[in-house]
Motif scaffolding. Structure first.
Motif, mmCIF file in Angstrom:
data_model
loop_
_atom_site.group_PDB
_atom_site.id
_atom_site.type_symbol
_atom_site.label_atom_id
_atom_site.label_comp_id
_atom_site.label_asym_id
_atom_site.label_seq_id
_atom_site.Cartn_x
_atom_site.Cartn_y
_atom_site.Cartn_z
ATOM 1 N N ALA A 144 -3.169 4.455 4.901
ATOM 2 C CA ALA A 144 -4.060 3.318 4.646
ATOM 3 C C ALA A 144 -5.408 3.803 4.120
ATOM 4 N N VAL A 145 -5.933 4.870 4.731
ATOM 5 C CA VAL A 145 -7.232 5.391 4.293
ATOM 6 C C VAL A 145 -7.106 5.968 2.886
ATOM 7 N N LYS A 146 -6.038 6.734 2.664
ATOM 8 C CA LYS A 146 -5.854 7.301 1.326
ATOM 9 C C LYS A 146 -5.643 6.194 0.293
ATOM 10 N N ARG A 179 -4.116 -2.047 8.764
ATOM 11 C CA ARG A 179 -2.815 -1.437 9.022
ATOM 12 C C ARG A 179 -2.388 -1.585 10.481
ATOM 13 N N LEU A 180 -3.354 -1.444 11.403
ATOM 14 C CA LEU A 180 -3.009 -1.491 12.832
ATOM 15 C C LEU A 180 -3.010 -2.906 13.379
ATOM 16 N N ASP A 181 -3.739 -3.769 12.725
ATOM 17 C CA ASP A 181 -3.953 -5.123 13.254
ATOM 18 C C ASP A 181 -3.954 -6.112 12.091
ATOM 19 N N PRO A 182 -2.831 -6.201 11.388
ATOM 20 C CA PRO A 182 -2.828 -7.024 10.160
ATOM 21 C C PRO A 182 -3.143 -8.490 10.409
ATOM 22 N N VAL A 198 0.569 8.477 10.764
ATOM 23 C CA VAL A 198 0.808 8.627 9.323
ATOM 24 C C VAL A 198 0.380 7.366 8.575
ATOM 25 N N GLU A 199 0.681 6.228 9.158
ATOM 26 C CA GLU A 199 0.300 4.966 8.510
ATOM 27 C C GLU A 199 -1.219 4.843 8.368
ATOM 28 N N VAL A 229 0.838 -1.194 0.000
ATOM 29 C CA VAL A 229 0.000 0.000 0.000
ATOM 30 C C VAL A 229 0.873 1.245 0.000
ATOM 31 N N GLY A 230 1.993 1.195 0.710
ATOM 32 C CA GLY A 230 2.955 2.294 0.620
ATOM 33 C C GLY A 230 3.316 2.576 -0.822
#
Lengths: 561, 561
Positions: free
Chosen positions: A543-545, B547-550, A538-539, A177-178
C-alpha cells in the motif's frame, strides 16, 4: 573498488600455502577449472534505453553524468554478495543497468524520478554498492515477473469495483493497488542512480550534536569531515571503507561499535526521501508522539519507496582513547550468558563480540592469523571515552562467567583486521572455496534454537562445510548471530549456494528469528521477509509503495514481495 | 475514575483559601455561574445502533459485555483533556458511543472488528480513557465529515481508472483509496471497545527479560504482576494510576523515568494488531534490518489502524533503591545547558526534569506547596540501582552550571505529588480557572525559539494567563518542553481554550517543533500533525489505513487527516 571483488586491488592478498592445504584437506576444496573473467569479458545485454530517454536524463544531470559504457554498467550490475561475485567472475553481467545516472543534487534526484516514472524506467539507487542481499540488481525476471498475472488482477479489480462501491467498498482497493504495484512489467529499462556526487556535509549543529549529510558520502569521508569538528558518528560496519551514509540508512546498518554507539537507525533523527510522487521531510525532534514514526518506514526501505536525499544524524565527540582487549570464555553458552548479563545490567563496552568454538579455533575473528586460535571462545571488548569507566565492571562480569583475560594483543589484532574479511573472501573464491556470511537475531532465550537451526540447515544442504558464528551485536532482550560459511564448490557454485541459502532462510523463519539483523532484505531475503511479517505486513508495504511509487519504478523486485 | 474529572473521588481536594485568593487577584478568576452537572444530567443523543447489531455483538462477547446504558455511555464519551472535562461538567455528552463493548479475548476483538466492518459501525478503542488530545471521541461531525466530497472523489476516481490503466496507472489509486478512507460518512453508529477484560500477564521470559501482556492491563496492575517476579517496566507517566499498556503503546507514551528507562515505544519489542482486514504479528528480535520497522507504524497509531491485542515488553529488575533530590539552577537557560551536557555525556539519572522560573516560583512542580517556590529554577534528579553510580558525576555537572543542591526533601515532595496534578486540575476547574497542559519537543538549538513561540502564542490568545514550563524528557539531540497554562474563564471556556489551542498548535509547527512529544495526536492535533508530516506523509497514513481499515471504522477522525 575491485569490480568483481572487494576493495582496493592493491590490498589483495594470496592465501598462504598452509591455508590452501587446510582447504584441500579439510573441505575438499579444488582450484576452479576456469580463471575469473576480466572486466572487458563480462557479457552484457544490449542497453535498452531509447536515445530519447538518455537525452532527457542528460538534460537533467548533464551529459557527463549519464554513462552507458561497458565498464560503468558492469560496475553497477551487482552488489558484493558471494553469488554476485561468483557471477561476475564467471563473466555473467546479467542484472546490469542500461545506464548509470549521477545526479548532482536532491532536486536532480527528484527530477530524474519524475522523468523515470513518466517514461517507465526502473531506478536502482546505488550508494557504495556493497549490498550483500541482492539489493542492487534488477534482474530481467523481476521486470517481467508480474506479466502474466497483472491483466487478470486488473481485470478482476475493475469488474468488482462497481459492485464493491454499492456493497461497501471493502475489497476493491486491494486488487487495484495490487495491480498497480505489479505494473512494472512494462518498464522499458533500468538505470542505476549513483549518488556519489551527493557527497557534502551540509550542516553541523554542535549544540544539538547533529550533522546533516547528503546520502552519497562514504563513511570514511564522513568521519574525516566530522573529525574537523572534533566529532564522530561511531559507525564502523565491515563495509565501512566503501559504504555510504544513505546506504546505511536505507538498509538499517549496524556497526561493530553498536554496543556503544547504537545502530545506524538510532543515529538518524531526520531525513528526506525523494519519491516519484513527491518529497517526504521528517524529523523535527529526537522523538515524538505525533503518530507513527514514519522515519522508521523509510529506514530499511532499500530504495523501494524512494531515494534518501538528506540525513540529519546524531553525532558524538570523537574519542581520545580507544582500548580493545581479548577474553577467553569457556564456551559459547557461557559467553552468551556473560554478554546477556552485560547488556541487561547496562554495562556495555563500545565494542562487544563473542566467537563460537569453531570460529575461535579457525581464528577467522583474526583474519591474518588463521589456524592460530585457542580453544574456548574468544570475546573482544572495546572501550572509548564514554565507556572506559565500565572496564573493570565488565571484567568482573566476564570473570564471573569463567572468562580469562587475554590482554590487548587479541583486541589490537581484531581492530587491525576488522575490515579485512572481504579481502580474504576474494582469495578464498580464487582458491575455489565458496565463502559467505549470513545473520539473524532473536531474543536471548531463542538463540540456542536459532544457532542450531542455522548450523543444521547449512550442514544438511552443503555436505561438510565449515560453519562459524559470532555474536556481533547485543541488546537487553536479545542479540545477533552472525555466521560465516566456507564450503568446497560442487557443480555451479551459484546454484549450490542459492539452494543452501533458500534452506537456511526457511530454517531461520521456522526457528523464530528475523531474516536479517543488519544486511537487509534485497531480493535474496524477500520471500523469507514476507513470511516474517505475514500477509498483512506485506499488504502494508504494498500500500505504501503503491502510493509513493505507483508506476513501480523504484528498485523493482527488492524488499516488497 | 471520576466520570467528569480525574481519579478516585475520595482523593479530591479543595483549594486552600490562599490559592483561591491568588487566582482571583493574579488571574481574575471568578467562580463559575453554574454548578457542574451530575452524571444523570448529561445530555446524550439516543443510541443509533439497530437492535440487530447489538444482538450480534452480544453473540460475540456475551450479553453482559454489551452496555448501552446512560452511565456506560457517559463514562466512555471522552478522554481527560480540559475541554473534555469542561464539556462533561456542562452536561454535554456529545461524542458518546452508542454502546460499550467489552471483548474478553483477542479472538473476540477480531470478531468484533469484522462484524463492525461489515455492519459499518465505528470502533473507538478504549483503554484507560486518559487521552488528553481527543483520542476517544467520535464526534458526529467526524462521521459526517466526508459526506459531501466522497461521491465526487469516488466518481472522479472511477472515471479516470480506465484512462489511467491505459496510460500508466499513476494517479487513480489516490482518488479511489481517498474515497475509500472517507467512506465513513455512512457509518451507522459507534461503539467504544473497552479493553478492560484483556487484563492478563501472559508470559514472563526472565532470560530475555521480556513480558507479554494483554493490552487492557492498567499500569499499577502491570507493576504488581511484574513485582511478583522481581521485575518492573519503569514506566510512570502522570496518567500511571489509570492508563493501560495498550494505551501507552497506541499513543507513544513517555514516563517520568524516561531518562533511565526510555519511552514506552523503547520497551515494545513485539506486538499484535487486530485490524478489520486481519491480524499483524510483529517482533521476532529486539532489532532487525528486515525492512522498515513496522512495529513503529503501529506504535502511535491510536486505534486508527486497528486494536493492539498483545504486547511483548522489555522489563528490568525492580530497583532496590530509589533516591530523588532537588537542585536549584540559576535560570532556565543554564539548567537546559546542564541537562544537555548530562544527556550528551551519557550521565543521565533515571528521572531528570527542570522547571522554568515561573513554574519554580508557582511551585506547581510540587502541587502541595503552591506559592512556596524559590527563585531560580528547580531541577529534580532521581536515581535507582542502575543509575545511582552516576550521582556524583551528575552533581558535578549541575554544580558546573551554577547549580546548588537542595537535598532530598524537594525530591521526595516531587515523588509524593507526581501523580497529583490531575486532581489539582479538578479543583481549579471547580474554582472557575481553566488549566491545561501541552507539550512539544525539538532539537536543543531550537528549544529557545520553541519556548518563546509557545509562550507568546498563549499570552496573545488568552490575555494574561499563567504559563509554566518544564523540561520533562531529554535526549542527546534535544528535549521535550511541557507547558501548564492557567487562565481565567471568559465566555464559553471550551471555545476560549480551543481558540488558544489552535493558535499554539500553529505556533509550534511554525517554530519547527513536533506537535506532541508524548500526548499523541487524537483529533485535537490532527491538522497540526498533517502540517508536520506534510502532504506525502498524510498520503502514506491514508494508504495504510485504506488497506487495514477500508471501511474506515477504526477511530474515525483520530490521527489520520
Amino acid at each position: 573498488m575491485l569490480w568483481s571483488g572487494w576493495g582496493d586491488p592493491a590490498k589483495a592478498r594470496d592465501l598462504p600455502e598452509s591455508v590452501l592445504g587446510l582447504l584441500r584437506d579439510l573441505l575438499g576444496v579444488r582450484e576452479p577449472a576456469r580463471a575469473a573473467a576480466g572486466l572487458a569479458d563480462v557479457r552484457l545485454a544490449p542497453g535498452r534505453l531509447p536515445e530519447r530517454i538518455t537525452r532527457a536524463l542528460a538534460a537533467v544531470v548533464g551529459q557527463p553524468h549519464v554513462q552507458t559504457g561497458h565498464e560503468a554498467r558492469v560496475r553497477h550490475a551487482r552488489g558484493k554478495s558471494t553469488p554476485d561475485l561468483l557471477r561476475l567472475r564467471a563473466g555473467d553481467g546479467s542484472g546490469a543497468p542500461d545506464a548509470v545516472v549521477l545526479p548532482g543534487s536532491a532536486a536532480e534526484v527528484e527530477a530524474v524520478l519524475r522523468l523515470c516514472a513518466t517514461e517507465r524506467v526502473a531506478v536502482v539507487p546505488f550508494g557504495g554498492g556493497t549490498s550483500v542481499v541482492g539489493g542492487l540488481t534488477t534482474a530481467s525476471h523481476d521486470l517481467a515477473g508480474g506479466l502474466t498475472e497483472v491483466p487478470h488482477d486488473l481485470a478482476g479489480g475493475l469488474t468488482e469495483v462497481p459492485h464493491d462501491l454499492a456493497g461497501g467498498l471493502s475489497a476493491s482497493a486491494h486488487d487495484l493497488v495490487g495491480g498497480l504495484s505489479a505494473a512494472s512489467h512494462d518498464l522499458v529499462g533500468t538505470i542505476a542512480l549513483d549518488l556519489a556526487r551527493l557527497d557534502r556535509l551540509v550542516e553541523v549543529d554542535t549544540e544539538s550534536m547533529t550533522a546533516v549529510f547528503e546520502p552519497g558520502v562514504r563513511a570514511p569521508e564522513a568521519e574525516r569531515l566530522l573529525a574537523e569538528h572534533g566529532l564522530t558518528l561511531g559507525h564502523f560496519p565491515q563495509s565501512f571503507e566503501y559504504a555510504t551514509l544513505g546506504g546505511f540508512a536505507a538498509a538499517r546498518s549496524s556497526g561493530q561499535a553498536s554496543a556503544g554507539y547504537g545502530r545506524f537507525d538510532d543515529m538518524v533523527v531526520g531525513l528526506t526521501l525523494a519519491t516519484p510522487e513527491g518529497t517526504l521531510d521528517l524529523g523535527r525532534a529526537p522523538r515524538s508522539a505525533a503518530g507513527p514514526d514514519l522515519r522508521q518506514l523509510v529506514l530499511g526501505s532499500e530504495g523501494a519507496l524512494g531515494v534518501i536525499t538528506s540525513l540529519r544524524l546524531r553525532v558524538r565527540r570523537a574519542p581520545t582513547t580507544q582500548v580493545y582487549e581479548g577474553w577467553r570464555l569457556p564456551g559459547f553458552a557461557e559467553g552468551r550468558a556473560a554478554l546477556r548479563e552485560l547488556a541487561q545490567r547496562g554495562l556495555l563496552p563500545a565494542v562487544l563480540r563473542l566467537s563460537d568454538e569453531t570460529e575461535t579455533m579457525i581464528g577467522l575473528a583474526r583474519p591474518e592469523s588463521i589456524g592460530s586460535g585457542d580453544t574456548g571462545c574468544l570475546a573482544i571488548t572495546g572501550y572509548d571515552d564514554g565507556t572506559l569507566s565500565r572496564r573493570q565492571a565488565v571484567a568482573d562480569v566476564l570473570t564471573g562467567h569463567g572468562g580469562t583475560p587475554l590482554g590487548e594483543e587479541p583486541g589490537r589484532a581484531w581492530e587491525h583486521g576488522r575490515f579485512s574479511a572481504p579481502y580474504l573472501r576474494d582469495a578464498l573464491l580464487a582458491a575455489g572455496a565458496t565463502v559467505e556470511t549470513l545473520e539473524t537475531a532473536g531474543f536471548w532465550s531463542n538463540l540456542p534454537r536459532l544457532y542450531d537451526a542455522v548450523r543444521l540447515s547449512l550442514l544438511g544442504s552443503l555436505g561438510s562445510p565449515l560453519v562459524m558464528c559470532h555474536v556481533s551485536h547485543v541488546y537487553e532482550t536479545g542479540a545477533c548471530l552472525y555466521f560465516t560459511v566456507v564450503t568446497a564448490q560442487h557443480g555451479d557454485p551459484v546454484e549450490q549456494w542459492e539452494r543452501a541459502k533458500e534452506s537456511v532462510n526457511a530454517a531461520i523463519v521456522e526457528a523464530g528469528g528475523t531474516i536479517s539483523h543488519h544486511h537487509g532484505v534485497g531480493r535474496d531475503h524477500r520471500d523469507a521477509y514476507a513470511a516474517e511479517i505475514g500477509p498483512l505486513g506485506v499488504e502494508i508495504l504494498r500500500a505504501v509503495k503503491g502510493r509513493l511509487d505507483p508506476a513501480g519504478i523504484m528498485n523493482p523486485g527488492a524488499l516488497v514481495p
